[in-house]
Design a protein around this motif. Structure first.
Motif, PDB file in Angstrom:
ATOM      1  N   HIS A  62     -58.320  -0.842  84.883  1.00 52.68           N
ATOM      2  CA  HIS A  62     -57.863  -1.309  86.926  1.00 52.68           C
ATOM      3  C   HIS A  62     -59.592  -0.538  87.419  1.00 52.68           C
ATOM      4  CE1 HIS A  62     -53.609  -2.160  86.455  1.00 52.68           C
ATOM      5  NE2 HIS A  62     -53.558  -1.610  85.721  1.00 52.68           N
ATOM      6  N   ALA A  63     -60.272  -0.778  85.936  1.00 48.23           N
ATOM      7  CA  ALA A  63     -61.633  -0.182  86.359  1.00 48.23           C
ATOM      8  C   ALA A  63     -61.879  -0.600  88.320  1.00 48.23           C
ATOM      9  CB  ALA A  63     -62.434  -0.272  85.554  1.00 48.23           C
ATOM     10  N   ASP A  64     -62.253  -1.368  88.730  1.00 47.03           N
ATOM     11  CA  ASP A  64     -62.337  -1.729  89.495  1.00 47.03           C
ATOM     12  C   ASP A  64     -61.610  -0.479  91.280  1.00 47.03           C
ATOM     13  OD1 ASP A  64     -59.497  -2.907  89.565  1.00 47.03           O
ATOM     14  OD2 ASP A  64     -60.015  -3.703  90.652  1.00 47.03           O
ATOM     15  N   ILE A  65     -60.180  -0.421  90.692  1.00 46.56           N
ATOM     16  CA  ILE A  65     -60.108   1.008  91.773  1.00 46.56           C
ATOM     17  C   ILE A  65     -60.293   2.280  90.877  1.00 46.56           C
ATOM     18  CG2 ILE A  65     -56.980   1.681  92.211  1.00 46.56           C
ATOM     19  CD1 ILE A  65     -56.636  -0.985  91.760  1.00 46.56           C
ATOM     20  N   ILE A  66     -59.692   2.454  89.678  1.00 60.54           N
ATOM     21  CA  ILE A  66     -59.753   3.678  89.417  1.00 60.54           C
ATOM     22  C   ILE A  66     -60.918   4.337  87.839  1.00 60.54           C
ATOM     23  CG2 ILE A  66     -57.653   4.249  89.530  1.00 60.54           C
ATOM     24  CD1 ILE A  66     -58.304   4.267  86.245  1.00 60.54           C
ATOM     25  N   GLN A  67     -60.878   5.453  88.473  1.00 59.53           N
ATOM     26  CA  GLN A  67     -61.701   6.165  86.268  1.00 59.53           C
ATOM     27  C   GLN A  67     -60.771   7.216  85.658  1.00 59.53           C
ATOM     28  OE1 GLN A  67     -65.432   8.131  87.580  1.00 59.53           O
ATOM     29  NE2 GLN A  67     -65.460   7.372  89.647  1.00 59.53           N
ATOM     30  N   PHE A 127     -50.652   5.139  90.487  1.00 60.33           N
ATOM     31  CA  PHE A 127     -50.316   5.460  92.400  1.00 60.33           C
ATOM     32  C   PHE A 127     -52.103   5.518  92.962  1.00 60.33           C
ATOM     33  CE2 PHE A 127     -45.523   5.716  91.542  1.00 60.33           C
ATOM     34  CZ  PHE A 127     -45.308   4.369  91.486  1.00 60.33           C
ATOM     35  N   VAL A 128     -52.362   6.046  91.754  1.00 60.91           N
ATOM     36  CA  VAL A 128     -54.253   5.907  92.380  1.00 60.91           C
ATOM     37  C   VAL A 128     -54.847   5.649  92.364  1.00 60.91           C
ATOM     38  CG1 VAL A 128     -56.006   7.043  91.458  1.00 60.91           C
ATOM     39  CG2 VAL A 128     -53.718   8.376  90.842  1.00 60.91           C
ATOM     40  N   GLY A 129     -55.044   5.196  94.919  1.00 54.94           N
ATOM     41  CA  GLY A 129     -56.022   4.684  94.980  1.00 54.94           C
ATOM     42  C   GLY A 129     -55.487   4.165  96.391  1.00 54.94           C
ATOM     43  N   VAL A 138     -52.049  -0.506 101.258  1.00 55.21           N
ATOM     44  CA  VAL A 138     -51.759   0.783  99.602  1.00 55.21           C
ATOM     45  C   VAL A 138     -52.291  -1.014  98.579  1.00 55.21           C
ATOM     46  CG1 VAL A 138     -49.533  -0.405  99.025  1.00 55.21           C
ATOM     47  CG2 VAL A 138     -50.820   1.850  97.813  1.00 55.21           C
ATOM     48  N   HIS A 139     -53.452   0.271  97.680  1.00 56.95           N
ATOM     49  CA  HIS A 139     -54.216  -0.637  96.305  1.00 56.95           C
ATOM     50  C   HIS A 139     -54.682  -0.087  95.207  1.00 56.95           C
ATOM     51  CE1 HIS A 139     -57.046  -3.992  95.267  1.00 56.95           C
ATOM     52  NE2 HIS A 139     -56.952  -3.239  94.636  1.00 56.95           N
ATOM     53  N   THR A 140     -53.664   0.086  94.818  1.00 57.22           N
ATOM     54  CA  THR A 140     -53.138   0.740  93.087  1.00 57.22           C
ATOM     55  C   THR A 140     -52.983  -0.149  92.031  1.00 57.22           C
ATOM     56  OG1 THR A 140     -50.594   1.505  93.559  1.00 57.22           O
ATOM     57  CG2 THR A 140     -52.189   2.710  94.671  1.00 57.22           C
ATOM     58  N   ALA A 141     -52.896   0.733  91.299  1.00 65.24           N
ATOM     59  CA  ALA A 141     -52.701  -0.167  89.821  1.00 65.24           C
ATOM     60  C   ALA A 141     -51.235  -0.970  89.873  1.00 65.24           C
ATOM     61  CB  ALA A 141     -53.385  -0.062  88.610  1.00 65.24           C
ATOM     62  N   ALA A 142     -50.041   0.181  90.422  1.00 68.48           N
ATOM     63  CA  ALA A 142     -48.734   0.020  89.998  1.00 68.48           C
ATOM     64  C   ALA A 142     -48.108  -1.241  91.270  1.00 68.48           C
ATOM     65  CB  ALA A 142     -48.412   0.656  89.658  1.00 68.48           C
ATOM     66  N   ARG A 155     -58.693   9.364  88.556  1.00 67.32           N
ATOM     67  CA  ARG A 155     -59.240   9.263  90.051  1.00 67.32           C
ATOM     68  C   ARG A 155     -59.864   8.172  90.647  1.00 67.32           C
ATOM     69  NH1 ARG A 155     -64.870  12.792  90.333  1.00 67.32           N
ATOM     70  NH2 ARG A 155     -65.315  11.517  92.926  1.00 67.32           N
ATOM     71  N   ARG A 156     -59.534   7.994  91.367  1.00 71.90           N
ATOM     72  CA  ARG A 156     -59.867   7.189  92.735  1.00 71.90           C
ATOM     73  C   ARG A 156     -61.202   6.490  92.929  1.00 71.90           C
ATOM     74  NH1 ARG A 156     -57.638   7.455  98.976  1.00 71.90           N
ATOM     75  NH2 ARG A 156     -59.001   6.080  99.164  1.00 71.90           N
ATOM     76  N   ASN A 157     -61.600   5.629  92.576  1.00 74.48           N
ATOM     77  CA  ASN A 157     -62.816   5.046  92.404  1.00 74.48           C
ATOM     78  C   ASN A 157     -63.995   5.356  93.793  1.00 74.48           C
ATOM     79  OD1 ASN A 157     -64.336   4.290  89.809  1.00 74.48           O
ATOM     80  ND2 ASN A 157     -63.518   2.383  90.394  1.00 74.48           N
TER      81      ASN A 157
END
Length: 329
Positions: free
Chosen positions: A23-28, A64-66, A320-324, A37-39
């Protein structure tokens, strides 16, 4: 125990690394100390939302980070609270002039460590304590546990913070959602903590644990196995008695899997629970079904009802835009 593991000591590190790559497009992933953390940078003055807890409940909280939800999440070891240095580092990294709001499930270790982190934080901050589990009364000595309703609190506060609500407004909103949300779970089997290597608790082939906690804690009653309708009516009845929704009340119905229950069964539970409240005149206008607050490989599920007004409905529907969790983007 059969699990995909190289080493118990490295399990969390390798899992978090894979999650961050996927999920490198959303978080790091930040290491030493760990937090997700969100990107994308946030707007100046935005309230930073920080949550976390023991691993083994994925996608809660890192999933739910994003955008529109959490700014960072601190994962502890399996079923173990993250440390204050993780929480402090996450808060300091994400604070952007609007202060920090911690969203904490009501478990002793989480509460204590988040309090320690908050004491060391040199900026405005506050805490929302998630305590939606109605398996025990409000007067229970340690209070009610924070379980699947935590997701709803995080989503609604996340939408408010994204739209520019200040720290006090986000805190008040979180407390309001928490009061309007009730959950209760049932376990068909135990879970197996990798470090332990065997089921956390013993349960007979024909037994179920009503009101189980998300770490496998004992519930309010152990019963013999029964039909899905009887199980749903038992759980929903306790939730209904607690929230006392009125006819015409709008609500979100969330059926959460504990990790090993097929979607076929979870959707059956949703059908039965929706019938329960529709018969009572409650308007189930939003739904969420799936594995969101899990307990490793436990078979079972929880039912969550969250009462909605127009403002809460709008914030739940916000992008909302998170991994899940993602919609509207």
């Amino acid at each position: 125990m059969k699990k995909f593991i190289n080493s118990i000591d490295n399990l969390l590190d390798e899992s978090l690394s894979g999650f961050a790559k996927a999920h490198a497009d959303i978080i790091q992933l930040n290491t030493q100390p760990h937090f997700v953390r969100r990107n994308k940078p946030t707007a100046p003055g935005k309230v930073a939302l920080i949550s976390g807890g023991g691993s083994g409940h994925e996608p809660l909280h890192s999933g739910f980070v994003g955008s529109g939800m959490l700014d960072a999440a601190c994962p502890g070891q399996v079923f173990t609270s993250p440390t204050p240095d993780q929480m402090l580092a996450a808060a300091q990294a994400m604070e952007n002039g609007g202060g920090v709001l911690f969203i904490v499930k009501n478990y002793a270790g989480d509460v204590m460590n988040f309090e320690i982190a908050a004491e060391m934080l040199d900026c405005p901050h506050d805490t929302v304590l998630a305590c939606d589990d109605v398996a025990f009364p409000k007067t229970h000595s340690t209070g009610r546990r924070g379980v699947a309703g935590t997701l709803i609190v995080e989503k609604i506060i996340g939408a408010a913070a994204e739209s520019g609500a200040d720290l006090a407004a986000c805190k008040a909103l979180g407390d309001r959602v928490n009061i309007a949300t009730a959950s209760m779970g049932v376990a068909l089997t135990s879970c197996t903590v990798p470090a332990l290597g065997k089921p956390t608790f013993d349960i007979g082939e024909n037994e179920i644990e009503m009101g189980v906690g998300i770490h496998g804690e004992r519930g309010r009653e152990r019963l013999t196995m029964r039909s899905a309708t009887e199980i749903v009516d038992y759980l929903s009845g306790i939730i209904d008695d607690d929230l006392k929704p009125q006819k015409g009340q709008s609500a979100l119905l969330h059926i959460n899997g504990f990790g090993a229950t097929p979607l076929m069964e979870l959707h059956l539970i949703y059908e039965l629970a929706s019938r329960f409240w529709e018969k009572r005149g409650v308007n189930i206008c939003r739904s969420l079904v799936g594995n969101y607050t899990t307990s490793l490989d436990m078979a079972g599920c929880s039912i969550t009802l969250s009462l909605l007004d127009e403002e809460l409905l709008r914030l739940w529907d916000a992008p909302v835009h998170t991994a899940a969790l993602r919609w509207g983007c």
